[in-house]
Structures are given as structure tokens and as C-alpha cells.
Design a protein around this motif. Structure first.
Motif, PDB file in Angstrom:
ATOM      1  N   LEU A  71      -4.726  12.833 -14.490  1.00 47.76           N
ATOM      2  CA  LEU A  71      -5.606  13.982 -14.259  1.00 47.76           C
ATOM      3  C   LEU A  71      -5.885  14.624 -15.610  1.00 47.76           C
ATOM      4  CD1 LEU A  71      -3.741  15.619 -11.225  1.00 47.76           C
ATOM      5  CD2 LEU A  71      -5.394  13.728 -11.196  1.00 47.76           C
ATOM      6  N   ARG A  72      -7.079  14.410 -16.134  1.00 45.55           N
ATOM      7  CA  ARG A  72      -7.440  15.046 -17.399  1.00 45.55           C
ATOM      8  C   ARG A  72      -8.200  16.312 -17.084  1.00 45.55           C
ATOM      9  NH1 ARG A  72     -10.583  11.591 -21.818  1.00 45.55           N
ATOM     10  NH2 ARG A  72     -12.460  12.397 -20.796  1.00 45.55           N
ATOM     11  N   ASN A  73      -7.521  17.430 -17.204  1.00 42.23           N
ATOM     12  CA  ASN A  73      -8.091  18.723 -16.874  1.00 42.23           C
ATOM     13  C   ASN A  73      -8.552  19.441 -18.139  1.00 42.23           C
ATOM     14  OD1 ASN A  73      -7.647  18.351 -14.113  1.00 42.23           O
ATOM     15  ND2 ASN A  73      -5.564  19.138 -14.247  1.00 42.23           N
ATOM     16  N   VAL A  74      -8.922  20.698 -18.004  1.00 44.68           N
ATOM     17  CA  VAL A  74      -9.483  21.438 -19.127  1.00 44.68           C
ATOM     18  C   VAL A  74      -8.438  21.669 -20.210  1.00 44.68           C
ATOM     19  CG1 VAL A  74     -10.602  23.580 -19.822  1.00 44.68           C
ATOM     20  CG2 VAL A  74     -11.170  22.545 -17.617  1.00 44.68           C
ATOM     21  N   LEU A  75      -7.268  22.138 -19.841  1.00 42.45           N
ATOM     22  CA  LEU A  75      -6.256  22.516 -20.822  1.00 42.45           C
ATOM     23  C   LEU A  75      -5.134  21.497 -20.984  1.00 42.45           C
ATOM     24  CD1 LEU A  75      -5.861  26.325 -20.026  1.00 42.45           C
ATOM     25  CD2 LEU A  75      -7.258  25.250 -21.808  1.00 42.45           C
ATOM     26  N   ARG A  76      -4.985  20.574 -20.035  1.00 43.15           N
ATOM     27  CA  ARG A  76      -3.888  19.626 -20.146  1.00 43.15           C
ATOM     28  C   ARG A  76      -4.212  18.349 -19.394  1.00 43.15           C
ATOM     29  NH1 ARG A  76       0.932  21.758 -16.060  1.00 43.15           N
ATOM     30  NH2 ARG A  76      -0.320  21.812 -14.157  1.00 43.15           N
ATOM     31  N   THR A  77      -3.526  17.283 -19.777  1.00 45.02           N
ATOM     32  CA  THR A  77      -3.619  16.002 -19.090  1.00 45.02           C
ATOM     33  C   THR A  77      -2.286  15.719 -18.413  1.00 45.02           C
ATOM     34  OG1 THR A  77      -5.265  15.096 -20.612  1.00 45.02           O
ATOM     35  CG2 THR A  77      -3.929  13.513 -19.385  1.00 45.02           C
ATOM     36  N   VAL A  78      -2.353  15.326 -17.141  1.00 48.71           N
ATOM     37  CA  VAL A  78      -1.151  15.069 -16.351  1.00 48.71           C
ATOM     38  C   VAL A  78      -1.089  13.582 -16.026  1.00 48.71           C
ATOM     39  CG1 VAL A  78       0.137  15.652 -14.264  1.00 48.71           C
ATOM     40  CG2 VAL A  78      -1.319  17.383 -15.351  1.00 48.71           C
ATOM     41  N   HIS A  79       0.016  12.945 -16.386  1.00 45.59           N
ATOM     42  CA  HIS A  79       0.245  11.530 -16.083  1.00 45.59           C
ATOM     43  C   HIS A  79       1.226  11.432 -14.914  1.00 45.59           C
ATOM     44  CE1 HIS A  79      -1.680   9.901 -19.781  1.00 45.59           C
ATOM     45  NE2 HIS A  79      -1.365  11.089 -20.257  1.00 45.59           N
ATOM     46  N   ILE A  80       0.769  10.823 -13.827  1.00 46.00           N
ATOM     47  CA  ILE A  80       1.561  10.747 -12.596  1.00 46.00           C
ATOM     48  C   ILE A  80       1.902   9.287 -12.310  1.00 46.00           C
ATOM     49  CG2 ILE A  80       1.615  11.264 -10.128  1.00 46.00           C
ATOM     50  CD1 ILE A  80      -0.521  13.426 -10.688  1.00 46.00           C
ATOM     51  N   PRO A  81       3.106   8.839 -12.652  1.00 49.52           N
ATOM     52  CA  PRO A  81       3.496   7.457 -12.307  1.00 49.52           C
ATOM     53  C   PRO A  81       3.546   7.287 -10.795  1.00 49.52           C
ATOM     54  CG  PRO A  81       4.991   8.436 -13.939  1.00 49.52           C
ATOM     55  CD  PRO A  81       4.150   9.545 -13.395  1.00 49.52           C
ATOM     56  N   TRP A  82       3.211   6.108 -10.317  1.00 47.39           N
ATOM     57  CA  TRP A  82       3.164   5.874  -8.871  1.00 47.39           C
ATOM     58  C   TRP A  82       4.480   6.167  -8.157  1.00 47.39           C
ATOM     59  CZ3 TRP A  82      -0.908   5.896  -6.047  1.00 47.39           C
ATOM     60  CH2 TRP A  82      -2.139   5.495  -6.572  1.00 47.39           C
ATOM     61  N   PRO A  83       5.647   5.862  -8.714  1.00 46.30           N
ATOM     62  CA  PRO A  83       6.887   6.161  -7.978  1.00 46.30           C
ATOM     63  C   PRO A  83       7.087   7.643  -7.686  1.00 46.30           C
ATOM     64  CG  PRO A  83       7.324   4.554  -9.697  1.00 46.30           C
ATOM     65  CD  PRO A  83       5.928   5.059  -9.925  1.00 46.30           C
ATOM     66  N   THR A  84       6.408   8.526  -8.455  1.00 38.65           N
ATOM     67  CA  THR A  84       6.543   9.968  -8.211  1.00 38.65           C
ATOM     68  C   THR A  84       5.526  10.485  -7.212  1.00 38.65           C
ATOM     69  OG1 THR A  84       5.028  10.646  -9.991  1.00 38.65           O
ATOM     70  CG2 THR A  84       7.336  10.233 -10.595  1.00 38.65           C
ATOM     71  N   PHE A  85       4.535   9.670  -6.840  1.00 37.48           N
ATOM     72  CA  PHE A  85       3.456  10.097  -5.949  1.00 37.48           C
ATOM     73  C   PHE A  85       3.968  10.261  -4.521  1.00 37.48           C
ATOM     74  CE2 PHE A  85       0.076   8.955  -2.941  1.00 37.48           C
ATOM     75  CZ  PHE A  85      -0.892   9.878  -3.278  1.00 37.48           C
ATOM     76  N   ARG A  86       3.583  11.370  -3.876  1.00 40.49           N
ATOM     77  CA  ARG A  86       3.999  11.619  -2.503  1.00 40.49           C
ATOM     78  C   ARG A  86       2.832  11.893  -1.559  1.00 40.49           C
ATOM     79  NH1 ARG A  86       7.362   9.186  -4.042  1.00 40.49           N
ATOM     80  NH2 ARG A  86       9.597   9.525  -4.130  1.00 40.49           N
ATOM     81  N   GLY A  87       1.657  12.151  -2.064  1.00 41.79           N
ATOM     82  CA  GLY A  87       0.523  12.394  -1.190  1.00 41.79           C
ATOM     83  C   GLY A  87      -0.589  13.122  -1.920  1.00 41.79           C
TER      84      GLY A  87
END
Length: 200
Positions: A71-87
Motif C-alpha cells: 500500500l503506497r499511501n501519501v505519507l508512508r508505504t506499507v508492506h504486508i506479507p501474505w502470512p500476516t494477511f487476515r482479510g
């Protein structure tokens, strides 16, 4: 599985181009009417406006790949590995639930106010709607469209045996990178714009 897919708003890029043309016209007009002194006093204002429009409407995007959701947002980029994904939730905008918290995608708003009201009125119904035909990937950036891609990618990873239920492996977490250079540029331009307005 397949190649990474990137979702961004074409309309936002058009708006940024328009802002760039307007900023250039303002700079040229200042230089032509008042010379270098006028340009130095007020030039930071249109440049600041252009940078803000670029940061809000061109830069943000969502990338879905076999390794992670970005998720590349205005102030920060968030990297979400698939094992941490919940919904994923799409009522207001794309919001990703993870083992490390909830993260919202600036580049993937809800499809419409009417659609959001329909979802709220029928909480038992899936919130994901099919993408409209004839829309390019960059145009189809609503929360529903991106969430459908996320669901499909997760399913393919599970079928291939690359993703299993349960807590993420030790050391696998969501990571966040702040856009410090962008923040610094906006801060400096803001200070120059204020100084020019006060001194002018």
C-alpha cells in the motif's frame, strides 16, 4: 499465480498533469511580470501546490504480488506479507486486516456512496462487487476491484501450497516506510511559500 498487478487512478494522473501545466504557467507569469525577484518571492506557492497534488493523486497505488501486498499511501508505504494477511474490508476504502493491525489504502476508495449504503443495509452479503467491463487496470482502482484481486491471489497461493492457515512465521511482520523526503520537500516549500507571502 502470476505477475504483480498495480492499481492506481488514471484520473489522478490527469489531474496532476493539469496541475503541472497550471504551476508552470504561474511561474512563467511571475517571472514575466516581476522578474527574478517576483519569482523568488512567490514561486514556491505553485510548486507546493503541484507537489501536494502529485502526492495525493499520482503517487499512491496498491500492488498485489505473490510475495506481498504493498500500500503506497501519501505519507508512508506499507508492506504486508501474505502470512500476516487476515482479510479486507471495502466499506469506506480498502482496509487490510493483518496480524499487526489494520491498514488503509489511499489509492483504493470505496466504489460509491450508493454502493457503501447497499453494503451497510445487507451486512450478510459479500461486499465485493465485480469489476466493470472495459476498464483498464489503472482505472479499476476502487476498493472492490482491488479486494477481488487480493482474494484471487490469496486463493492461488493457497492452492499452490505457498500459503497455509495459522500465525505467520517468526519474524514475519508488516513493515512501514515513511516518505521522509516527500515530507521534507513539502515542509520546505511550505515555509518558503509563507515567507514569500509575508515578505512580499
Amino acid at each position: 499465480m502470476g505477475p504483480a498487478r498495480v492499481f492506481a487512478a488514471t484520473s489522478g494522473r490527469v489531474l496532476t498533469v493539469v496541475a503541472a501545466v497550471a504551476a508552470l504557467a504561474a511561474l512563467v507569469g511571475s517571472a514575466a511580470s516581476g522578474g527574478l525577484g517576483e519569482l523568488l518571492r512567490y514561486g514556491a506557492i505553485p510548486v507546493l501546490g503541484l507537489v501536494v497534488v502529485w502526492a495525493l493523486f499520482w503517487y499512491p497505488q496498491v500492488e498485489v504480488s505473490d510475495g506481498e501486498i504493498v500500500l503506497r499511501n501519501v505519507l508512508r508505504t506499507v508492506h504486508i506479507p501474505w502470512p500476516t494477511f487476515r482479510g479486507a474490508d471495502t466499506r469506506l476504502s480498502l482496509t487490510i486486516d493483518t496480524t499487526d493491525g489494520r491498514f488503509t489504502a489511499w489509492a483504493a476508495p470505496a466504489r460509491s456512496a450508493m454502493g457503501a449504503r447497499a453494503d451497510a443495509a445487507a451486512p450478510g452479503r459479500p461486499r465485493l462487487g465485480p469489476p466493470r467491463r472495459g476498464r483498464s487496470e489503472s482505472d479499476g482502482h476502487t476498493a472492490d476491484v482491488v479486494a477481488l484481486e487480493i482474494a484471487a491471489r490469496r486463493e492461488s497461493l493457497e492452492r499452490a501450497g505457498h500459503l497455509r492457515p495459522g500465525p505467520p512465521p517468526t519474524g514475519v511482520h508488516v513493515t512501514t516506510t515513511w516518505h521522509l523526503r516527500m515530507i521534507a520537500v513539502v515542509s520546505v516549500l511550505g515555509a518558503l511559500a509563507v515567507a514569500g507571502a509575508v515578505l512580499g
